[in-house]
Scaffold this motif. Structure first.
Motif, PDB file in Angstrom:
ATOM      1  N   ALA B 144       0.641  -1.184  -0.077  1.00  0.00           N
ATOM      2  CA  ALA B 144       0.518   0.076  -0.409  1.00  0.00           C
ATOM      3  C   ALA B 144       0.685   1.236  -0.217  1.00  0.00           C
ATOM      4  O   ALA B 144       0.728   2.314  -1.007  1.00  0.00           O
ATOM      5  CB  ALA B 144      -1.009   0.378   1.396  1.00  0.00           C
ATOM      6  N   ILE B 148       1.541   0.773  -5.170  1.00  0.00           N
ATOM      7  CA  ILE B 148       1.507  -0.259  -6.611  1.00  0.00           C
ATOM      8  C   ILE B 148      -0.293  -0.513  -6.674  1.00  0.00           C
ATOM      9  O   ILE B 148      -1.097  -0.289  -7.184  1.00  0.00           O
ATOM     10  CB  ILE B 148       1.732  -1.786  -6.918  1.00  0.00           C
ATOM     11  CG1 ILE B 148       3.499  -0.772  -8.002  1.00  0.00           C
ATOM     12  CG2 ILE B 148       1.567  -2.104  -8.451  1.00  0.00           C
ATOM     13  CD1 ILE B 148       4.350  -2.151  -7.755  1.00  0.00           C
ATOM     14  N   MET B 149      -0.850  -0.672  -4.531  1.00  0.00           N
ATOM     15  CA  MET B 149      -1.929  -1.174  -4.508  1.00  0.00           C
ATOM     16  C   MET B 149      -2.906  -0.210  -5.091  1.00  0.00           C
ATOM     17  O   MET B 149      -4.201  -0.364  -5.358  1.00  0.00           O
ATOM     18  CB  MET B 149      -1.756  -1.337  -3.156  1.00  0.00           C
ATOM     19  CG  MET B 149      -1.919  -2.368  -2.453  1.00  0.00           C
ATOM     20  SD  MET B 149      -2.348  -3.026  -0.612  1.00  0.00           S
ATOM     21  CE  MET B 149      -4.482  -2.535  -0.898  1.00  0.00           C
ATOM     22  N   SER B 150      -2.206   1.269  -5.516  1.00  0.00           N
ATOM     23  CA  SER B 150      -3.764   2.443  -6.179  1.00  0.00           C
ATOM     24  C   SER B 150      -4.290   1.738  -6.762  1.00  0.00           C
ATOM     25  O   SER B 150      -5.140   2.484  -8.001  1.00  0.00           O
ATOM     26  CB  SER B 150      -3.060   3.750  -5.402  1.00  0.00           C
ATOM     27  OG  SER B 150      -2.085   4.003  -6.470  1.00  0.00           O
ATOM     28  N   LEU B 151      -3.160   0.968  -8.060  1.00  0.00           N
ATOM     29  CA  LEU B 151      -3.157   1.033  -9.321  1.00  0.00           C
ATOM     30  C   LEU B 151      -3.836  -0.186 -10.057  1.00  0.00           C
ATOM     31  O   LEU B 151      -4.339   0.123 -11.209  1.00  0.00           O
ATOM     32  CB  LEU B 151      -1.390   0.961  -9.963  1.00  0.00           C
ATOM     33  CG  LEU B 151      -0.750   2.128  -9.748  1.00  0.00           C
ATOM     34  CD1 LEU B 151       0.682   2.112 -10.586  1.00  0.00           C
ATOM     35  CD2 LEU B 151      -1.369   3.424 -10.045  1.00  0.00           C
ATOM     36  N   THR B 152      -4.367  -1.467  -8.313  1.00  0.00           N
ATOM     37  CA  THR B 152      -5.027  -2.737  -8.999  1.00  0.00           C
ATOM     38  C   THR B 152      -5.949  -2.807  -8.702  1.00  0.00           C
ATOM     39  O   THR B 152      -5.756  -2.242  -7.544  1.00  0.00           O
ATOM     40  CB  THR B 152      -3.112  -3.447  -8.318  1.00  0.00           C
ATOM     41  OG1 THR B 152      -2.702  -2.944  -9.011  1.00  0.00           O
ATOM     42  CG2 THR B 152      -3.526  -4.801  -9.460  1.00  0.00           C
ATOM     43  N   GLY B 153      -6.607  -3.091  -9.028  1.00  0.00           N
ATOM     44  CA  GLY B 153      -8.189  -3.908  -8.627  1.00  0.00           C
ATOM     45  C   GLY B 153      -9.063  -3.068  -9.476  1.00  0.00           C
ATOM     46  O   GLY B 153      -9.206  -2.594 -11.205  1.00  0.00           O
ATOM     47  N   ARG B 154     -10.149  -3.752  -9.277  1.00  0.00           N
ATOM     48  CA  ARG B 154     -11.283  -2.656 -10.840  1.00  0.00           C
ATOM     49  C   ARG B 154     -11.793  -1.119  -9.962  1.00  0.00           C
ATOM     50  O   ARG B 154     -11.360  -0.963  -8.955  1.00  0.00           O
ATOM     51  CB  ARG B 154     -12.594  -3.831  -9.899  1.00  0.00           C
ATOM     52  CG  ARG B 154     -13.708  -2.982 -11.248  1.00  0.00           C
ATOM     53  CD  ARG B 154     -15.044  -4.206 -10.413  1.00  0.00           C
ATOM     54  NE  ARG B 154     -15.088  -4.180  -9.089  1.00  0.00           N
ATOM     55  CZ  ARG B 154     -16.217  -4.080  -7.742  1.00  0.00           C
ATOM     56  NH1 ARG B 154     -16.444  -2.709  -7.900  1.00  0.00           N
ATOM     57  NH2 ARG B 154     -16.071  -3.652  -6.899  1.00  0.00           N
ATOM     58  N   GLY B 157     -13.166   0.197  -7.249  1.00  0.00           N
ATOM     59  CA  GLY B 157     -13.222  -1.432  -6.358  1.00  0.00           C
ATOM     60  C   GLY B 157     -12.287  -1.255  -5.793  1.00  0.00           C
ATOM     61  O   GLY B 157     -11.803   0.331  -5.131  1.00  0.00           O
ATOM     62  N   LEU B 158     -11.897  -1.930  -4.698  1.00  0.00           N
ATOM     63  CA  LEU B 158     -10.932  -1.450  -3.658  1.00  0.00           C
ATOM     64  C   LEU B 158      -9.872  -2.294  -3.954  1.00  0.00           C
ATOM     65  O   LEU B 158      -9.932  -2.266  -4.851  1.00  0.00           O
ATOM     66  CB  LEU B 158     -11.372  -2.280  -1.894  1.00  0.00           C
ATOM     67  CG  LEU B 158     -12.626  -2.399  -1.118  1.00  0.00           C
ATOM     68  CD1 LEU B 158     -11.939  -3.646  -0.225  1.00  0.00           C
ATOM     69  CD2 LEU B 158     -12.399  -1.449  -0.214  1.00  0.00           C
ATOM     70  N   PRO B 159      -8.516  -0.926  -3.935  1.00  0.00           N
ATOM     71  CA  PRO B 159      -7.223  -1.227  -3.765  1.00  0.00           C
ATOM     72  C   PRO B 159      -6.949  -2.407  -3.396  1.00  0.00           C
ATOM     73  O   PRO B 159      -7.409  -3.188  -2.930  1.00  0.00           O
ATOM     74  CB  PRO B 159      -6.755  -0.502  -2.938  1.00  0.00           C
ATOM     75  CG  PRO B 159      -7.414   0.482  -2.758  1.00  0.00           C
ATOM     76  CD  PRO B 159      -8.791   0.441  -2.334  1.00  0.00           C
ATOM     77  N   CYS B 160      -6.229  -3.226  -4.315  1.00  0.00           N
ATOM     78  CA  CYS B 160      -5.829  -4.742  -4.244  1.00  0.00           C
ATOM     79  C   CYS B 160      -4.263  -5.242  -4.244  1.00  0.00           C
ATOM     80  O   CYS B 160      -3.677  -4.583  -4.693  1.00  0.00           O
ATOM     81  CB  CYS B 160      -6.010  -5.324  -5.946  1.00  0.00           C
ATOM     82  SG  CYS B 160      -6.553  -7.232  -5.687  1.00  0.00           S
ATOM     83  N   ARG B 161      -3.915  -5.559  -3.677  1.00  0.00           N
ATOM     84  CA  ARG B 161      -2.483  -5.951  -3.166  1.00  0.00           C
ATOM     85  C   ARG B 161      -2.360  -6.906  -4.212  1.00  0.00           C
ATOM     86  O   ARG B 161      -2.965  -7.772  -4.817  1.00  0.00           O
ATOM     87  CB  ARG B 161      -1.931  -6.544  -2.113  1.00  0.00           C
ATOM     88  CG  ARG B 161      -2.391  -7.971  -1.196  1.00  0.00           C
ATOM     89  CD  ARG B 161      -1.727  -8.208  -0.166  1.00  0.00           C
ATOM     90  NE  ARG B 161      -2.184  -9.452   0.202  1.00  0.00           N
ATOM     91  CZ  ARG B 161      -1.391 -10.278   1.297  1.00  0.00           C
ATOM     92  NH1 ARG B 161      -0.653  -9.995   1.465  1.00  0.00           N
ATOM     93  NH2 ARG B 161      -2.604 -11.515   1.632  1.00  0.00           N
ATOM     94  N   LEU B 162      -1.120  -7.272  -4.908  1.00  0.00           N
ATOM     95  CA  LEU B 162      -0.699  -8.294  -6.068  1.00  0.00           C
ATOM     96  C   LEU B 162      -0.608  -9.502  -5.046  1.00  0.00           C
ATOM     97  O   LEU B 162      -1.284 -10.192  -4.495  1.00  0.00           O
ATOM     98  CB  LEU B 162       0.514  -7.707  -6.424  1.00  0.00           C
ATOM     99  CG  LEU B 162       1.055  -6.421  -6.728  1.00  0.00           C
ATOM    100  CD1 LEU B 162       2.226  -6.096  -7.574  1.00  0.00           C
ATOM    101  CD2 LEU B 162      -0.388  -5.533  -7.105  1.00  0.00           C
TER     102      LEU B 162
END
Lengths: 406, 409
Positions: B144, B148-154, B157-162
């Motif tokens: 977080a 990169i988490m702010s770039l990943t996810g729907r 939707g929620l930020p997604c970890r890798l």
């Protein structure tokens, strides 16, 4: 700092493009090696033609990202397809300890620049070839780029919450960060091997192979238990609460990770032990996992009142892992740890001007990295020709006229 | 590979991967666990779901090729033993909180006096200095913070970890590289040194496209776009559903794009789907000034085409037709992947105590001279106590029994 750097005296010749190859070469360049990057103004590599450009005006020396991937190297424009260009290339191979490349798999071999060809020129040469899947094989095909690598290596599959489709982390090609770490390590081991045995070697590094190790537990769960571990998004099988939670403001999130009973106690302390935390539904990790959706609703009701910074500070002070889902601006402009650690260093490039560069994320106490900016295209042509190849000024000028240095 | 070198590994799960990589490079890595074993031995998945500290596949995956002893370094005797071991070691890897080892008299300052050639690699959440140095971070917290988490996810939707524990593996790899750089320095200087690395800084460095470039020069924070990518002011799809999962493919212009797109159009024609795009001159196609409507029109038939086929079919056709479609592999797909099979990637490792062989991920790379494969399984709790304490340090049986009773080992 007058200590010589680790790779002092090591010579690297690279013919690289985009990120995977250049990033590998940077480790050597920033820790004391002399790294010469072969380029071409006729066929500029992707790094030279990638925006953003200085003032949004394209130009080989105006690409900012080129310097992010080629810090500290020398640039030599050489026509590799011309007879006298080949002669020069082989002279440079003789000069080098390491030759590094990430052209399309098979290309260098086709040009008679394969390992066997280079070995004839220099018996103990170390050739490092990096790619997405290896230099040969049934799936090497027409190559690919970051997203192909993330897909093939099993990474993309996990980049999602279970109910969603996989997602791409924007333009970040994760394997282009991880592949080079292993390629550089292989190169160092090869240098050490040569020091002990006098032998060079051929290294064929596929991004896929080290990346599969990142999924080790999931791999073993399959080979042992026959299970395909599904993605869990930002949750974790061993912790609850463990996720991103909404905070005050638009698209503002914190992250909280409670693994142990102790951390759960401290978490409840910070919240002031509201009634819901006393429910048997949440008293153990097992119970919290069973009622995780409801747990997360309660946590969100709490986090929504605060900024991510406030949540992080309150929980960290109580010994609970918590943080901020940061965007680029948060990291560059606001993050106090980034500032205190000088993670972003100020650089200056003659054309691009002042810019920030993220230093390597490890600090060696006696031999810290020495990071210089990237070269202008062909900046070291004269140096390479006269100092390394021993040409006279006339010969150097002739080479330009005959488009060998181009 | 690396020859005759030894590492003492005092890490928790945030640092396991460093020693594992060094072990695969041929270093004799000795995992030092407190008596009873690492807490991470309680993490599943487990062998046949048997919840047992010596059956944790999580632990075996990230500690493969290491040997193992038990030692309580909070005791005086434990500290003496560690110092004896330091004399014979080249590397020490640790992931303790900042200042912990110093308080025990086992910090770099002390240990380098005993062994000036020692290379000590310290892995922490945020680094040895700074306002967050005493903060705790797990994989989630680091990814977080790194951005990169702010770039990943729907989108929305929620930020997604890798991938799971991505930051631990990433930092372990970085730490191993730093250790090797320091090792190379030592080969000609004779000097060891101290390495300070952290989960957070490794995560930020991984976010190379955004930090600093995107923010500083593009003046924008990219958002979460899920299966799409925002390029040339339009959204183009990069992740596509197919019959049995997903694949990745991206629309390109330029010479590479042109040849690929012509091949793709040919395929669409064969499947009766090329109506919307048959008139596009791919040699002239470019993104300058393109509209979202135009992009959607191109991607619509491709979306339909991919949905009709399985991952394997799409990959086969891609290779046959000169396209760059890749299956989004799950672990089963990985295990069946033809390229890994061709590279003889999968490694069989003996687990005699489980009466079986287990298949592990294999070589880190292929070399004409060096072997980068996993060596053997990770250790059982205190498995090599006898070898290290008796055979090497010369303790006799009664000393060992005594140490065990006191909880030192």
């Amino acid at each position: 700092m007058d200590k010589k750097l680790p790779f002092h005296g090591v010579k690297v010749l690279e013919w690289t493009q985009a990120i995977n190859g250049p990033w590998t070469g940077m480790y050597f360049a920033n820790f004391g090696a002399e790294v010469i990057k072969i380029e071409s103004t006729k066929f500029p590599e992707m790094g030279r033609t990638s925006s953003p450009y200085k003032d949004n005006i394209p130009g080989f020396d105006r690409s900012i990202t080129f310097n992010i991937f080629n810090a500290g190297k020398k640039s030599f424009t050489l026509n590799l397809r011309e007879d006298r260009g080949r002669e020069i290339f082989f002279k440079l191979v003789k000069w080098s300890d390491i030759v590094l490349q990430n052209q399309r798999p098979g290309l260098m071999k086709k040009m008679s620049y394969g390992y066997e060809d280079l070995k004839k020129i220099k018996e103990d040469i170390i050739l490092i070839e990096v790619s997405i899947m290896g230099q040969e094989g049934p799936m090497v095909g027409v190559g690919g780029w970051g997203s192909n690598s993330m897909a093939q290596s099993g990474q993309f599959y996990y980049y999602r919450f279970p109910e969603d489709e996989p997602s791409s982390p924007g333009f970040t090609a994760v394997p282009d960060v991880i592949g080079p770490i292993f390629a550089a390590m292989a190169g160092i081991a090869a240098l050490d091997y040569k020091r002990r045995t006098g032998k060079g070697q051929h290294l064929d590094i596929s991004q896929m192979e080290p990346l599969v190790h990142f999924l080790g537990p999931a791999i073993l769960d399959y080979t042992v238990n026959g299970r395909v571990q599904p993605p869990v998004g930002s949750r974790d099988p061993h912790a609850a609460p463990h996720n991103a939670f909404r905070c005050k403001g638009d698209n503002k999130y914190c992250v909280i990770a409670v693994f142990t009973d102790e951390e759960w106690r401290c978490f409840c302390d910070v919240l002031g032990h509201p009634d819901w935390t006393n429910s048997a539904k949440f008293s153990t990790l097992e119970a919290r996992k069973q009622h995780e959706t409801e747990l997360e609703e309660w946590v969100n009701k709490w986090t929504e009142q605060f900024s991510p910074q406030e949540v992080m500070t309150m929980l960290q002070k109580a010994g609970v892992p918590a943080g901020i889902v940061q965007n680029a601006q948060d990291i560059v402009d606001f993050d106090p740890q980034v500032k205190a650690r000088n993670l972003l260093i100020k650089m200056h490039h003659p054309v691009v001007g002042d810019y920030l560069h993220t230093r390597w994320p490890f600090i060696l106490s006696k031999t810290p990295a020495d990071i210089q900016t990237g070269p202008l295209i062909g900046e070291h042509n004269e140096y390479v020709c006269t100092e390394i190849l021993g040409m006279t000024e006339e010969e150097f000028v002739e080479s330009i006229i005959h488009e060998i240095i181009t | 590979m690396l020859n005759g070198l030894r590492a003492l590994d005092l890490t928790t799960e945030m640092g396991f991967f460093c020693g594992k990589v060094l072990a695969q490079f041929g270093v004799d890595v000795i995992k030092i666990e407190k008596p009873g074993g690492d807490t991470a031995r309680r993490f599943g998945p487990f062998w046949h779901d048997e919840d047992d500290p010596e059956k944790s596949l999580y632990w075996f995956a990230y500690n493969e090729s290491k040997r193992g002893i038990t030692l309580d370094i909070e005791t005086g005797e434990g500290q003496d033993i560690l110092k004896k071991l330091i004399l014979k070691s080249d590397f020490m890897i640790e992931s303790f909180p900042v200042g912990y080892l110093d308080k025990l008299g086992l910090g770099y300052r002390e240990l380098s006096k005993i062994n000036p050639r020692l290379i000590m690699t310290a892995i922490t959440p945020y680094g040895q200095t700074g306002p967050f140095k005493d903060y705790k971070a797990t994989d989630l917290i680091a990814m977080a913070g790194g951005g990169i988490m702010s770039l990943t996810g729907r989108p929305g939707g929620l930020p997604c970890r890798l991938s799971p524990d991505h930051a631990y593996c990433l930092t372990g790899a970085n730490a191993a590289l730093a250790t090797m750089i320091a090792y190379y320095y030592r080969t000609w200087s004779g000097e060891g040194q101290y390495i300070d690395t952290s989960l957070f800084e490794c995560a930020v460095r991984e976010n190379y496209n955004e930090v600093p470039v995107s923010w500083k020069f593009g003046r924008r924070n990219s958002g979460r776009n899920g299966t799409l990518m925002f390029r040339y002011n339009v959204f183009t799809r990069t992740i596509w559903p197919c019959k049995d999962g997903h694949v990745t493919w991206t629309l390109f212009a330029g010479t590479i794009g042109a040849s690929e797109n012509k091949n793709l159009t040919q395929w669409l024609e064969e499947e009766g789907l090329h109506e919307e795009i048959k008139d596009i001159d791919w040699d002239k196609f470019g993104f300058d000034g393109i509209t979202q409507e135009k992009i959607d029109g191109i991607e619509r038939p491709i979306f339909e085409l991919f949905k009709r086929h399985t991952k394997k079919e799409l990959e086969e056709e891609s290779l046959r037709r000169g396209l760059r479609i890749s299956a989004i592999n799950d672990v089963k797909d990985l295990y069946e992947n033809r390229q890994l099979y061709f590279r003889k990637y999968w490694k069989t490792i003996e687990h005699p105590e489980l009466s079986e062989q287990i298949i592990y991920p294999g070589q880190l790379f292929i070399s004409s001279e060096m072997n980068a494969e996993p060596r053997h399984r990770g250790p059982l709790i205190g498995e090599h106590n006898d070898q290290i304490y008796k055979d090497e340090l010369g303790f006799n049986d009664s000393t060992l029994a005594d140490l065990k009773n006191k909880g030192v080992i």
